[in-house]
Design a protein around this motif. Structure first.
Motif, PDB file in Angstrom:
ATOM      1  N   ALA A 225      23.882  38.002  31.353  1.00  0.00           N
ATOM      2  CA  ALA A 225      24.980  38.274  32.282  1.00  0.00           C
ATOM      3  C   ALA A 225      26.132  38.983  31.587  1.00  0.00           C
ATOM      4  O   ALA A 225      26.726  39.925  32.134  1.00  0.00           O
ATOM      5  N   ASP A 226      26.458  38.544  30.371  1.00  0.00           N
ATOM      6  CA  ASP A 226      27.553  39.174  29.633  1.00  0.00           C
ATOM      7  C   ASP A 226      27.232  40.631  29.298  1.00  0.00           C
ATOM      8  O   ASP A 226      28.093  41.515  29.408  1.00  0.00           O
ATOM      9  N   LEU A 227      26.009  40.896  28.874  1.00  0.00           N
ATOM     10  CA  LEU A 227      25.627  42.262  28.540  1.00  0.00           C
ATOM     11  C   LEU A 227      25.680  43.163  29.771  1.00  0.00           C
ATOM     12  O   LEU A 227      26.114  44.324  29.693  1.00  0.00           O
ATOM     13  N   LEU A 228      25.243  42.627  30.912  1.00  0.00           N
ATOM     14  CA  LEU A 228      25.209  43.424  32.140  1.00  0.00           C
ATOM     15  C   LEU A 228      26.558  43.475  32.839  1.00  0.00           C
ATOM     16  O   LEU A 228      26.767  44.306  33.734  1.00  0.00           O
TER      17      LEU A 228
ATOM     18  N   ILE B  35      17.568  39.951  36.060  1.00  0.00           N
ATOM     19  CA  ILE B  35      18.076  40.884  37.060  1.00  0.00           C
ATOM     20  C   ILE B  35      19.398  40.341  37.584  1.00  0.00           C
ATOM     21  O   ILE B  35      19.525  39.136  37.845  1.00  0.00           O
ATOM     22  N   ALA B  36      20.399  41.197  37.742  1.00  0.00           N
ATOM     23  CA  ALA B  36      21.680  40.773  38.300  1.00  0.00           C
ATOM     24  C   ALA B  36      21.475  40.171  39.686  1.00  0.00           C
ATOM     25  O   ALA B  36      20.737  40.726  40.520  1.00  0.00           O
ATOM     26  N   ASP B  37      22.112  39.044  39.942  1.00  0.00           N
ATOM     27  CA  ASP B  37      22.066  38.446  41.272  1.00  0.00           C
ATOM     28  C   ASP B  37      22.642  39.423  42.289  1.00  0.00           C
ATOM     29  O   ASP B  37      23.639  40.108  42.017  1.00  0.00           O
ATOM     30  N   GLY B  38      21.996  39.506  43.448  1.00  0.00           N
ATOM     31  CA  GLY B  38      22.434  40.429  44.500  1.00  0.00           C
ATOM     32  C   GLY B  38      21.581  41.670  44.608  1.00  0.00           C
ATOM     33  O   GLY B  38      21.756  42.463  45.544  1.00  0.00           O
ATOM     34  N   ALA B  39      20.642  41.860  43.675  1.00  0.00           N
ATOM     35  CA  ALA B  39      19.743  43.020  43.735  1.00  0.00           C
ATOM     36  C   ALA B  39      18.835  42.918  44.951  1.00  0.00           C
ATOM     37  O   ALA B  39      18.442  41.813  45.366  1.00  0.00           O
TER      38      ALA B  39
END
Length: 272
Positions: free
Chosen positions: A98-101, A232-236
């Motif tokens: 999450a931090d990287l993205l 994967i980022a949440d909300g994709a």
């Protein structure tokens, strides 16, 4: 081993601003010491046992094609083994992703053990996200060796900055992808980077669009043991599959959800 003995991976590891900036610029980063010696020894044991149990590859190395020679691939072990689930859904890993993205929450796409056998072949240049019918570029793969590895055992190799190109070629990992993407890399002048060594419990992280490959395992006796997790980022949301591999992924890793739906099936749980 029983669940209560499993090392707790719910704590967070701080990722520096410099590491985040380097990841976003190059499309990849090596972060050391994500697991300590005790943690990696425990999870190496449970992952190896699960991978051995669920490996379906029975052909001799010389009887396989380029993809088959590149690695043994055992996927979604977290579905079938509680101890592996503790690893794959570890908040420590999810927070780094999450931090990287640059997002609040991430979901699992799938995990996969990638074991390159002694004498195993090279992994051709490819983009992971070729396989994923998703509407976001906020995707990242963690690639963690479970033993100490050297460059000549099949070290992951990156074309730095290639994630900025987005989708390049509609082709899977193959001799064809190696030739086409090698030409693309040369034309664009991307710098090729890979570590000389990695310790067990270190991990590289790369965007879904980052071009990467790996040399063969030149060791005569040592299996290159690597465990990977895709976040994967949440909300994709799911997109219309653009090839047969994306359709297969939609059915298997997204439980057949339709294009336009959120990636939020029971196989894609939130990690944070």
């Amino acid at each position: 081993m029983t669940d209560f003995l499993a090392p707790d991976l719910t704590d967070f590891k701080t990722v520096s601003t410099e590491e985040i900036d380097s990841f976003r610029k190059d499309g990849h980063i090596l972060i050391p010491d994500i697991l300590n010696e005790t943690e990696v020894a425990y999870y190496r044991d449970v992952i190896n046992k699960a991978a051995l149990k669920f490996n379906t590859e029975k052909r001799k190395l010389e009887d396989r094609d380029t993809y088959g020679k590149a690695f043994l691939q055992i996927m979604n072990l977290w579905e079938v083994d509680q101890d592996v689930k503790n690893y794959t859904l570890a908040k420590r890993f999810g927070k780094i992703a999450a931090d990287l993205l640059g997002v609040e929450n991430v979901r699992i796409y799938h995990d996969q053990a990638l074991y390159k056998e002694p004498g195993g072949g090279f992994t051709p240049w490819h983009q992971d996200q070729y396989y994923w019918p998703l509407d976001t570029d906020k995707t990242v793969t963690m690639w963690m060796p479970l033993i100490d590895i050297t460059e000549d055992m099949g070290m992951l190799t990156f074309a730095s900055g290639s994630h900025e190109a987005g989708f390049i070629e509609n082709m899977p990992i193959s001799d064809e992808s190696e030739a086409a993407l090698e030409k693309f890399i040369q034309e664009k002048g991307f710098e090729i980077k890979r570590a000389k060594t990695m310790n067990a419990g270190d991990a590289t992280w790369h965007y879904g669009w980052t071009l990467h490959s790996a040399p063969g395992n030149n060791s005569k006796e040592v299996l290159r043991e690597v465990m990977t997790i895709i976040f994967i980022a949440d909300g994709a949301r799911i997109t219309e599959p653009q090839n047969k591999h994306q359709e297969a992924d939609r059915q298997r890793w997204m439980c057949g959800a339709s294009a336009g739906e959120l990636l939020a099936s029971e196989l894609n749980p939130l990690v944070l």
